[in-house]
Scaffold this active site. Structure first.
Site, short mmCIF file in Angstrom:
data_model
loop_
_atom_site.label_atom_id
_atom_site.label_comp_id
_atom_site.label_asym_id
_atom_site.label_seq_id
_atom_site.Cartn_x
_atom_site.Cartn_y
_atom_site.Cartn_z
N THR B 83 9.45 0.90 -1.03
CA THR B 83 8.48 2.00 -0.91
C THR B 83 7.06 1.41 -0.94
OG1 THR B 83 8.44 2.36 -3.28
CG2 THR B 83 10.06 3.64 -2.02
N LYS B 112 4.84 -5.03 -4.30
CA LYS B 112 4.03 -5.82 -5.24
C LYS B 112 3.69 -5.04 -6.50
CE LYS B 112 0.94 -6.53 -1.92
NZ LYS B 112 1.57 -6.38 -0.60
N GLU B 136 11.05 -12.10 -3.63
CA GLU B 136 10.46 -13.11 -2.74
C GLU B 136 9.48 -12.52 -1.75
OE1 GLU B 136 11.28 -16.82 -2.47
OE2 GLU B 136 9.29 -16.19 -1.84
N GLU B 197 -5.78 -2.80 7.94
CA GLU B 197 -5.57 -1.37 7.73
C GLU B 197 -6.83 -0.61 8.13
OE1 GLU B 197 -2.74 -0.23 5.97
OE2 GLU B 197 -1.95 -2.26 5.73
N LYS B 212 -1.01 -10.80 -5.60
CA LYS B 212 -0.01 -11.84 -5.34
C LYS B 212 -0.20 -13.02 -6.29
CE LYS B 212 0.37 -10.45 -0.53
NZ LYS B 212 -0.27 -10.62 0.79
#
Lengths: 164, 329
Positions: B83, B112, B136, B197, B212
């Protein structure tokens, strides 16, 4: 520095030991038998970095080991690092920005290359700092970061270990 | 091994296409849910039929069903949570993942949010339940960096991780450098090509890269850090002159994420690098450099985004789980 020592076992170690004791960092040891030197002595050149205030103590300690120092070449401000600064550099008093680095006593601005595209647009500069040791370069950059934060300037630093 | 998929955006669709194209992987789709519907069949669904329904109607299944029903059905061995990311709360993925783990199911995610928000809690929960939690696809797209940290470089002591973790920023900086475009021009071009975006804030302000970095830091050292702990500077203030000045020194500028626990360093910022540095990569690529005691420096580079590329990372996690936990029929 260039040292002269007896050509006998243990002499080189005796000369080098004080360097680490006084917080110096040996960069190179050049060890060569010069034709003109008397056969029982050995000339050794050592390149090292050490904080200015500890140099005299180190020289004393090496002499105590029975090693004579033939020549002591000093190059202050061994490290150079360039940083890019972006923002309203001139209007935030670039003289003051430079002055704050120079005022540290252990680092100074060696070069400044400013590009000003148009009035009211941010300028970009390459500022090159020289400092005595690596740790003092770190402190000089801390000063620059503080100044940049105060003046709303963007700093683009080299990636550590990847300096050009 | 039975697989349930939550979320059918670009990554979910890429995964279903891969499952349809590679039946030999023996990964059987038994449930799928999007934001407004779901389908469940313990005997297996046809991924192509689910994709067709999604494309034709915008729904993958019956509108009376939802992700909650998929989770409760228990008709799966692994939940694949895909999602959209919410970096602040991690929801709804966080609830989905906890719910699956509590039911004794393995979890694979590309999301994330939940991993950045509660890595320690989710890992502990999974350990307690004796199930796998793999993610991953959250970092570096197709690059197997988490596998490298956990498996390939196991036994090494890591001193730092540095990397190019955002393809949008890397694309913009590459174009500013190569063509002398302004930041605004390069961003407009990235948008046109679909690399940025409509609202590029998360990317260009360094937030995506920072999330990240948090995941890598917590995976590698269990630091327990969050987004708030990262010092973040984006690329939106960079000028063409900055890239020119760097170029004069045979260098360029890249957005670099950097974590080094011994130096108390957790930072995302544009940095000057020599052109021949391994992290100077072109376009939308990502790269990660791991500094270790035994292996020295290991640099991984590859595609950081894309639906099939991300599916590659998800499939790798699924197969690792199958090989470790699930007996093949």
């Amino acid at each position: 520095m260039k040292l002269e020592m007896k050509d006998s076992p243990g002499q080189l170690v005796a000369a080098l030991t004080p360097i680490s004791e006084y917080g110096g960092n040996i960069i190179a040891v050049i060890h060569q038998r010069e034709p003109e030197s008397p056969s029982d002595t050995l000339g050794v050149q050592i390149v090292l970095e050490i904080a200015q205030e500890r140099l005299d103590a180190l020289v004393g300690a090496i002499k105590l080991q029975g090693v004579s120092i033939l020549r002591l070449g000093e190059e202050r401000l061994l490290y150079r690092q360039s940083v890019i600064m972006i923002g309203h550099l001139i209007h935030t008093d670039i003289g003051d920005t430079i002055g704050r680095i120079d005022a540290t006593g252990f680092a100074e601005v060696a070069e400044l290359n400013v590009h000003m595209p148009a009035i009211a647009e941010p300028s970009t500069a390459l500022i090159t700092i020289k400092a005595t040791t690596r740790s003092e370069m770190g402190r000089a950059l801390d000063v620059l970061r503080t100044v940049a934060a105060e003046k709303g300037l963007l700093i683009v630093e080299p990636l550590a270990g990847a300096e050009a | 091994m039975r697989v349930a998929v939550l979320g059918l955006g670009a990554v979910g669709k890429g995964l279903l296409r891969t499952l349809a194209a590679k039946p030999e992987l023996d990964l059987v789709l038994t449930a799928a849910a999007d934001s407004s519907s779901a389908c469940i069949d313990p005997d297996g669904l046809d991924p192509t039929a689910v994709l067709d329904a999604k494309c034709a109607t915008g729904r993958c299944g019956a509108s009376g069903l939802s992700a909650t029903d998929v989770l409760a059905s228990g008709a799966y061995d692994v939940l694949v949570e895909l999602t959209p990311t919410n970096a602040l709360t991690g929801e709804p993925a966080l609830t989905h993942i906890r719910s699956a783990i509590e039911r004794g199911k393995h979890v694979v995610t590309s999301n994330k949010g939940p991993i950045a928000v509660d890595h320690a809690g989710l890992t502990a929960l999974a350990d307690e339940a004796g199930v796998a939690l793999r993610y991953e696809a959250t970092v570096g797209g197709a690059i197997p960096v988490i596998h490298a940290i956990r498996d390939g470089l196991a036994g090494n002591r890591f001193s730092s991780i540095t990397g190019v973790l955002n393809g949008t920023c890397n694309y913009i900086l590459t174009r500013m450098d190569d063509e002398g475009l302004t930041y605004e021009q390069a961003l407009a071009e990235a948008r046109e090509l679909g690399y940025a975006e409509a609202d590029p804030t998360y990317d260009v302000r360094g937030i995506d890269a920072a999330i990240k970095l948090v995941i890598l830091a917590n995976t590698c050292w269990s630091l327990g850090v969050t987004l708030d702990d990262v010092s973040i500077t984006g690329i939106d203030g960079l000028t063409v002159d900055a890239l020119r000045l760097a170029a004069d020194q045979d260098c360029t500028i890249r957005l670099i994420g950097e974590v080094a626990p011994a130096e108390n360093l957790l930072r995302v910022a544009p940095r000057v690098l020599p052109r021949n540095h391994p992290l100077v990569i072109e376009g939308t690529l990502n790269a990660v450099m791991l500094s270790t005691d035994m292996a020295g420096e290991v640099t991984l580079m590859g595609k950081g985004a894309g639906s099939v590329e991300t599916a590659s990372a998800i499939i790798g996690d699924l197969i690792a789980i199958r090989d470790r936990y699930v007996e093949c029929g």
